[in-house]
Design a protein around this motif. Structure first.
Motif, PDB file in Angstrom:
ATOM      1  N   THR A   1       0.814  -1.228   0.000  1.00  0.00           N
ATOM      2  CA  THR A   1       0.000   0.000   0.000  1.00  0.00           C
ATOM      3  C   THR A   1       0.839   1.267   0.000  1.00  0.00           C
ATOM      4  N   LYS A   2       2.172   1.113   0.042  1.00  0.00           N
ATOM      5  CA  LYS A   2       3.104   2.239  -0.023  1.00  0.00           C
ATOM      6  C   LYS A   2       2.924   3.240   1.118  1.00  0.00           C
ATOM      7  N   THR A   3       2.548   2.748   2.278  1.00  0.00           N
ATOM      8  CA  THR A   3       2.457   3.612   3.463  1.00  0.00           C
ATOM      9  C   THR A   3       3.814   3.575   4.172  1.00  0.00           C
ATOM     10  N   TRP A   4       4.798   4.182   3.530  1.00  0.00           N
ATOM     11  CA  TRP A   4       6.186   4.018   3.943  1.00  0.00           C
ATOM     12  C   TRP A   4       6.461   4.517   5.355  1.00  0.00           C
ATOM     13  N   THR A   5       6.004   5.713   5.674  1.00  0.00           N
ATOM     14  CA  THR A   5       6.350   6.303   6.962  1.00  0.00           C
ATOM     15  C   THR A   5       5.727   5.529   8.115  1.00  0.00           C
ATOM     16  N   TYR A   6       4.418   5.361   8.039  1.00  0.00           N
ATOM     17  CA  TYR A   6       3.695   4.646   9.100  1.00  0.00           C
ATOM     18  C   TYR A   6       4.239   3.225   9.268  1.00  0.00           C
ATOM     19  N   SER A   7       4.288   2.494   8.181  1.00  0.00           N
ATOM     20  CA  SER A   7       4.734   1.103   8.242  1.00  0.00           C
ATOM     21  C   SER A   7       6.208   0.992   8.609  1.00  0.00           C
ATOM     22  N   GLY A   8       6.997   1.982   8.210  1.00  0.00           N
ATOM     23  CA  GLY A   8       8.420   1.956   8.524  1.00  0.00           C
ATOM     24  C   GLY A   8       8.678   1.997  10.024  1.00  0.00           C
ATOM     25  N   PHE A   9       7.958   2.871  10.728  1.00  0.00           N
ATOM     26  CA  PHE A   9       8.144   2.960  12.174  1.00  0.00           C
ATOM     27  C   PHE A   9       7.597   1.724  12.889  1.00  0.00           C
ATOM     28  N   VAL A  10       6.462   1.202  12.418  1.00  0.00           N
ATOM     29  CA  VAL A  10       5.928  -0.024  13.024  1.00  0.00           C
ATOM     30  C   VAL A  10       6.917  -1.173  12.817  1.00  0.00           C
ATOM     31  N   ALA A  11       7.436  -1.293  11.596  1.00  0.00           N
ATOM     32  CA  ALA A  11       8.389  -2.364  11.298  1.00  0.00           C
ATOM     33  C   ALA A  11       9.660  -2.232  12.126  1.00  0.00           C
ATOM     34  N   ALA A  12      10.146  -1.000  12.291  1.00  0.00           N
ATOM     35  CA  ALA A  12      11.353  -0.783  13.093  1.00  0.00           C
ATOM     36  C   ALA A  12      11.121  -1.176  14.549  1.00  0.00           C
ATOM     37  N   GLY A  13       9.948  -0.825  15.075  1.00  0.00           N
ATOM     38  CA  GLY A  13       9.619  -1.207  16.440  1.00  0.00           C
ATOM     39  C   GLY A  13       9.534  -2.718  16.603  1.00  0.00           C
ATOM     40  N   CYS A  14       8.894  -3.378  15.644  1.00  0.00           N
ATOM     41  CA  CYS A  14       8.785  -4.847  15.686  1.00  0.00           C
ATOM     42  C   CYS A  14      10.162  -5.496  15.581  1.00  0.00           C
ATOM     43  N   ALA A  15      11.027  -4.941  14.734  1.00  0.00           N
ATOM     44  CA  ALA A  15      12.365  -5.503  14.546  1.00  0.00           C
ATOM     45  C   ALA A  15      13.191  -5.387  15.828  1.00  0.00           C
ATOM     46  N   LEU A  16      13.083  -4.245  16.506  1.00  0.00           N
ATOM     47  CA  LEU A  16      13.805  -4.084  17.769  1.00  0.00           C
ATOM     48  C   LEU A  16      13.296  -5.048  18.829  1.00  0.00           C
ATOM     49  N   GLU A  17      11.973  -5.205  18.910  1.00  0.00           N
ATOM     50  CA  GLU A  17      11.410  -6.152  19.873  1.00  0.00           C
ATOM     51  C   GLU A  17      11.872  -7.577  19.551  1.00  0.00           C
ATOM     52  N   LEU A  18      11.894  -7.923  18.279  1.00  0.00           N
ATOM     53  CA  LEU A  18      12.370  -9.238  17.857  1.00  0.00           C
ATOM     54  C   LEU A  18      13.809  -9.452  18.303  1.00  0.00           C
ATOM     55  N   ALA A  19      14.656  -8.441  18.068  1.00  0.00           N
ATOM     56  CA  ALA A  19      16.055  -8.538  18.481  1.00  0.00           C
ATOM     57  C   ALA A  19      16.171  -8.682  19.996  1.00  0.00           C
ATOM     58  N   GLY A  20      15.317  -7.962  20.722  1.00  0.00           N
ATOM     59  CA  GLY A  20      15.357  -8.011  22.175  1.00  0.00           C
ATOM     60  C   GLY A  20      15.032  -9.385  22.730  1.00  0.00           C
ATOM     61  N   TYR A  21      13.981 -10.007  22.200  1.00  0.00           N
ATOM     62  CA  TYR A  21      13.574 -11.308  22.741  1.00  0.00           C
ATOM     63  C   TYR A  21      14.420 -12.452  22.212  1.00  0.00           C
ATOM     64  N   VAL A  22      14.979 -12.286  21.024  1.00  0.00           N
ATOM     65  CA  VAL A  22      15.960 -13.271  20.553  1.00  0.00           C
ATOM     66  C   VAL A  22      17.188 -13.224  21.460  1.00  0.00           C
ATOM     67  N   SER A  23      17.562 -12.013  21.904  1.00  0.00           N
ATOM     68  CA  SER A  23      18.718 -11.866  22.793  1.00  0.00           C
ATOM     69  C   SER A  23      18.457 -12.426  24.182  1.00  0.00           C
ATOM     70  N   ARG A  24      17.202 -12.491  24.575  1.00  0.00           N
ATOM     71  CA  ARG A  24      16.892 -13.053  25.895  1.00  0.00           C
ATOM     72  C   ARG A  24      17.026 -14.584  25.914  1.00  0.00           C
ATOM     73  N   ILE A  25      16.952 -15.199  24.744  1.00  0.00           N
ATOM     74  CA  ILE A  25      17.027 -16.665  24.701  1.00  0.00           C
ATOM     75  C   ILE A  25      18.362 -17.189  25.241  1.00  0.00           C
ATOM     76  N   PRO A  26      19.529 -16.622  24.874  1.00  0.00           N
ATOM     77  CA  PRO A  26      20.787 -17.092  25.474  1.00  0.00           C
ATOM     78  C   PRO A  26      20.840 -16.906  26.993  1.00  0.00           C
ATOM     79  N   LEU A  27      20.081 -15.943  27.503  1.00  0.00           N
ATOM     80  CA  LEU A  27      20.065 -15.718  28.951  1.00  0.00           C
ATOM     81  C   LEU A  27      19.394 -16.865  29.693  1.00  0.00           C
ATOM     82  N   THR A  28      18.615 -17.672  28.981  1.00  0.00           N
ATOM     83  CA  THR A  28      17.980 -18.813  29.646  1.00  0.00           C
ATOM     84  C   THR A  28      19.010 -19.860  30.050  1.00  0.00           C
ATOM     85  N   ASP A  29      20.158 -19.846  29.411  1.00  0.00           N
ATOM     86  CA  ASP A  29      21.258 -20.755  29.771  1.00  0.00           C
ATOM     87  C   ASP A  29      22.279 -20.067  30.669  1.00  0.00           C
ATOM     88  N   ASN A  30      22.500 -18.781  30.400  1.00  0.00           N
ATOM     89  CA  ASN A  30      23.523 -18.054  31.156  1.00  0.00           C
ATOM     90  C   ASN A  30      23.087 -16.609  31.394  1.00  0.00           C
TER      91      ASN A  30
END
Length: 371
Positions: free
Chosen positions: A76-105
């Motif tokens: 739909t070419k809603t670049w600005t709106y979707s860009g910020f939502v995608a960036a927020g989702c990507a950061l959250e994804l990185a955050g919870y992927v990073s928490r997975i190694p903490l389950t061991d150490n």
């Protein structure tokens, strides 16, 4: 966490001040890189082994939100709106992927620091996408009912949101810089992070106030019977309402998360709230996941085409269309021939061909009007 009174003074250098002793303990624990009798899990900031299953679940949820957002944003070419939502989702994804190694150490410093930065900052980007919606809602219903010129909303709330992000980032940098040997610097960083989150709650509250008041005024205007058919149709449109409800739901979820974060950080790093995993999972992880899913699966490109059209139209082809502010959607009297209403030209009932309305302005819409 080890208490100062539990330490045998004979094992420490003589004549240490309380601050020097705290810094010495901080430096010792910063050197820990694995759980051991001298580096127990209880001495970590989290104080527990994170649950692997819930972190994988949250990472998958944010990953799905990211993919869906990118799909609709590109389509739909809603670049600005979707860009910020995608960036927020990507950061959250990185955050919870990073928490997975903490389950061991839980002493894994890189994983801990990555998840802290990503999870604290991501909701700020989601807020920016929410702030962009109010301008387009006002322009599509009745800009004259807005207390503030609709085009100004992004220029008020987005910089304020970025300032929240900046203050929190500074706090995180101070805390990270002092983690090795300066406990006071860590405390100052913690205060800066709290200040940034408090400011974010204030900004969110202000946005909710002006947005709610505008919708209340539009509701009253619709009931008077003076609203034109286009505004009434949009107000009653089920797709538009789903979009508004979704954005409102995301707003409430992020607001609750920010309030929780204030309580969590108020007691300092490693306090009892921060070391309660399930309050973090529900009030941080689940709340932000709800916001991401709502913003991803209820996109303006599908449910609010007026907003999508403004955001996706090539800048060189933009005209004022429905973006003319200060005009009500009714067009009213015959003396107002020539007013552009909702993208259509309104003419008086007594006008002749020579009196046909012309657009208020034929110049291209300013850059900010497409945000």
């Amino acid at each position: 966490m080890v208490k100062l009174e539990d330490i045998d003074p004979s094992l420490l250098p003589p004549n240490l001040s309380p601050t020097e002793l705290e810094n010495l303990i901080a430096a010792y624990y910063y050197s820990c890189d694995a759980v051991s009798p001298t580096c127990p899990v209880s001495a970590t900031t989290l104080g527990y082994y994170p649950n692997r299953g819930i972190n994988i679940f949250l990472a998958i949820g944010f990953g799905i939100s990211l993919l869906v957002t990118l799909y609709y944003g590109i389509k739909t070419k809603t670049w600005t709106y979707s860009g910020f939502v995608a960036a927020g989702c990507a950061l959250e994804l990185a955050g919870y992927v990073s928490r997975i190694p903490l389950t061991d150490n839980p002493w894994n410093k890189k994983a801990f620091e990555t998840q802290i930065v990503a999870i604290i900052l991501a909701p700020t980007l989601l807020c920016i996408s929410i702030y962009l919606t109010l301008k387009h809602v006002c322009l599509s219903l009745n800009p004259a009912l807005s207390r503030i010129k609709p085009r100004l909303y992004p220029f008020i709330f987005v910089p304020l949101d970025i300032s929240c992000l900046t203050v929190q980032a500074i706090g995180g940098a101070l805390a990270a810089g002092g983690a090795v040997s300066n406990i006071r610097l860590v405390e100052h960083g913690n205060r800066a992070i709290i200040a940034g989150i408090v400011l974010q709650v204030v900004v969110l509250g202000g946005f909710g106030g002006v947005g709610g008041e505008f919708c209340w005024r539009v509701g009253k205007w619709i009931k008077t019977g003076e609203a034109d058919e286009q505004a009434v149709g949009l107000w009653n449109d089920k797709k538009f309402r789903r979009f508004v409800y979704a954005v409102s739901g995301a707003y409430v979820a992020i607001l609750l998360r920010c309030i929780y974060r204030i309580a969590e950080m108020a007691g300092g790093w490693g306090n009892h709230i921060m070391q309660d995993e399930w309050s973090f999972v529900v009030l941080e992880g689940i709340m932000v996941l709800i916001a991401c899913l709502l913003l991803a699966f209820f996109p303006p490109g599908v449910l609010f085409p007026q907003m999508a059209a403004r955001m996706s139209e090539p800048r060189s082809k933009k005209s004022v269309k429905g973006d003319v502010e200060g005009q009500t959607q009714t067009g009213t009297s015959t003396g107002e021939k020539g007013v552009v209403v909702g993208g259509n030209v309104a003419e008086g009932s007594t006008g002749t061909n020579s009196e046909k309305a012309v657009p208020v302005s034929s110049s291209p819409v300013k850059k900010e009007d497409s945000i």
